[in-house]
Design a protein around this motif. Structure first.
Motif, mmCIF file in Angstrom:
data_model
loop_
_atom_site.group_PDB
_atom_site.id
_atom_site.type_symbol
_atom_site.label_atom_id
_atom_site.label_comp_id
_atom_site.label_asym_id
_atom_site.label_seq_id
_atom_site.Cartn_x
_atom_site.Cartn_y
_atom_site.Cartn_z
ATOM 1 N N THR A 134 0.845 -1.200 0.000
ATOM 2 C CA THR A 134 0.000 0.000 0.000
ATOM 3 C C THR A 134 0.875 1.242 0.000
ATOM 4 O O THR A 134 0.613 2.192 -0.753
ATOM 5 C CB THR A 134 -0.967 -0.010 1.199
ATOM 6 N N ALA A 135 1.931 1.242 0.806
ATOM 7 C CA ALA A 135 2.856 2.376 0.825
ATOM 8 C C ALA A 135 3.487 2.564 -0.549
ATOM 9 O O ALA A 135 3.519 3.682 -1.077
ATOM 10 C CB ALA A 135 3.937 2.158 1.879
ATOM 11 N N ALA A 136 3.981 1.482 -1.137
ATOM 12 C CA ALA A 136 4.645 1.568 -2.444
ATOM 13 C C ALA A 136 3.704 2.106 -3.515
ATOM 14 O O ALA A 136 4.082 2.980 -4.313
ATOM 15 C CB ALA A 136 5.188 0.200 -2.838
ATOM 16 N N LEU A 137 2.472 1.628 -3.537
ATOM 17 C CA LEU A 137 1.524 2.070 -4.556
ATOM 18 C C LEU A 137 1.057 3.503 -4.318
ATOM 19 O O LEU A 137 0.877 4.267 -5.273
ATOM 20 C CB LEU A 137 0.336 1.111 -4.624
ATOM 21 N N LYS A 138 0.895 3.884 -3.067
ATOM 22 C CA LYS A 138 0.530 5.277 -2.765
ATOM 23 C C LYS A 138 1.667 6.218 -3.175
ATOM 24 O O LYS A 138 1.416 7.310 -3.680
ATOM 25 C CB LYS A 138 0.221 5.443 -1.275
ATOM 26 N N ILE A 139 2.902 5.788 -2.960
ATOM 27 C CA ILE A 139 4.054 6.585 -3.391
ATOM 28 C C ILE A 139 4.033 6.718 -4.914
ATOM 29 O O ILE A 139 4.185 7.818 -5.447
ATOM 30 C CB ILE A 139 5.369 5.964 -2.887
ATOM 31 N N CYS A 140 3.829 5.610 -5.615
ATOM 32 C CA CYS A 140 3.773 5.645 -7.088
ATOM 33 C C CYS A 140 2.711 6.624 -7.580
ATOM 34 O O CYS A 140 2.911 7.297 -8.598
ATOM 35 C CB CYS A 140 3.471 4.252 -7.644
ATOM 36 N N SER A 141 1.600 6.713 -6.867
ATOM 37 C CA SER A 141 0.504 7.589 -7.308
ATOM 38 C C SER A 141 0.891 9.060 -7.283
ATOM 39 O O SER A 141 0.234 9.884 -7.915
ATOM 40 C CB SER A 141 -0.739 7.360 -6.455
ATOM 41 N N ARG A 142 1.961 9.401 -6.586
ATOM 42 C CA ARG A 142 2.414 10.796 -6.489
ATOM 43 C C ARG A 142 3.630 11.100 -7.355
ATOM 44 O O ARG A 142 4.078 12.242 -7.403
ATOM 45 C CB ARG A 142 2.750 11.134 -5.035
ATOM 46 N N LEU A 143 4.161 10.091 -8.034
ATOM 47 C CA LEU A 143 5.356 10.293 -8.859
ATOM 48 C C LEU A 143 5.002 10.850 -10.228
ATOM 49 O O LEU A 143 3.874 10.706 -10.704
ATOM 50 C CB LEU A 143 6.110 8.970 -9.023
ATOM 51 N N ASP A 144 5.983 11.468 -10.853
ATOM 52 C CA ASP A 144 5.822 11.987 -12.206
ATOM 53 C C ASP A 144 5.788 10.840 -13.201
ATOM 54 O O ASP A 144 6.388 9.782 -12.973
ATOM 55 C CB ASP A 144 7.010 12.899 -12.559
ATOM 56 N N GLY A 145 5.114 11.082 -14.308
ATOM 57 C CA GLY A 145 5.146 10.123 -15.410
ATOM 58 C C GLY A 145 4.231 8.924 -15.225
ATOM 59 O O GLY A 145 3.236 8.962 -14.515
ATOM 60 N N MET A 146 4.621 7.841 -15.867
ATOM 61 C CA MET A 146 3.776 6.653 -15.958
ATOM 62 C C MET A 146 3.601 5.896 -14.645
ATOM 63 O O MET A 146 2.754 5.013 -14.545
ATOM 64 C CB MET A 146 4.331 5.702 -17.004
ATOM 65 N N TRP A 147 4.362 6.226 -13.634
ATOM 66 C CA TRP A 147 4.304 5.498 -12.367
ATOM 67 C C TRP A 147 2.940 5.588 -11.709
ATOM 68 O O TRP A 147 2.537 4.711 -10.960
ATOM 69 C CB TRP A 147 5.429 5.964 -11.440
ATOM 70 N N ARG A 148 2.195 6.637 -12.013
ATOM 71 C CA ARG A 148 0.842 6.799 -11.470
ATOM 72 C C ARG A 148 -0.092 5.686 -11.950
ATOM 73 O O ARG A 148 -1.104 5.406 -11.325
ATOM 74 C CB ARG A 148 0.264 8.147 -11.877
ATOM 75 N N LEU A 149 0.270 5.068 -13.052
ATOM 76 C CA LEU A 149 -0.569 3.993 -13.603
ATOM 77 C C LEU A 149 -0.610 2.757 -12.705
ATOM 78 O O LEU A 149 -1.438 1.872 -12.903
ATOM 79 C CB LEU A 149 -0.086 3.609 -15.004
ATOM 80 N N PHE A 150 0.268 2.688 -11.717
ATOM 81 C CA PHE A 150 0.262 1.562 -10.783
ATOM 82 C C PHE A 150 -0.819 1.708 -9.703
ATOM 83 O O PHE A 150 -1.152 0.738 -9.027
ATOM 84 C CB PHE A 150 1.638 1.384 -10.131
#
Length: 128
Positions: free
Chosen positions: A68-84
């Motif tokens: 959950t932490a990893a995916l929440k972090i991804c949701s705030r990153l630039d670029g395609m990482w939000r797609l996770f």
């Protein structure tokens, strides 16, 4: 404040922090090692065991661990990482099982033997 607590003795974790900083141009995240005084205080404040073997993401008054932490972090990153982010709909039990496999083998996954010395700008993002 949005804080990522990481294992300060793990090269894979250091590489992950570097990865996040490169993809966080808005400087949304601050960082602290779990072993630091502030890391220990935050673990206590959020009732997270000192023995946690996970990245910890504190967003406002909530804390998240493992997948959950990893995916929440991804949701705030630039670029395609939000797609996770949509992977959060997968049951936590399954996500965390995969996370645990990676966490268990993180020392083997890192090809680095030393940590990068942060620049002055990067250093300002670390809590002491």
């Amino acid at each position: 404040m949005n804080i990522i607590l990481f294992d300060g003795e793990c090269h894979f974790c250091d590489a992950s922090v570097q990865f996040i900083m490169k993809r966080d141009r808005r400087k949304y995240f601050k960082f602290a090692s779990i072993q630091s005084d502030i890391g220990q205080r935050l673990l206590e404040e959020f009732n997270i065991p000192e023995t946690i073997d996970s990245v910890v993401f504190i967003e406002g008054k909530k804390s998240y661990v493992k997948s959950t932490a990893a995916l929440k972090i991804c949701s705030r990153l630039d670029g395609m990482w939000r797609l996770f982010s949509p992977f959060l709909i997968i049951p936590k039990k399954f996500r965390d099982a995969i996370y645990d496999i990676v966490a268990k083998n993180r020392h083997k996954l890192s090809k680095k033997n030393e940590c990068k010395i942060p620049t002055k700008d990067e250093l300002e993002r670390f809590l002491h």
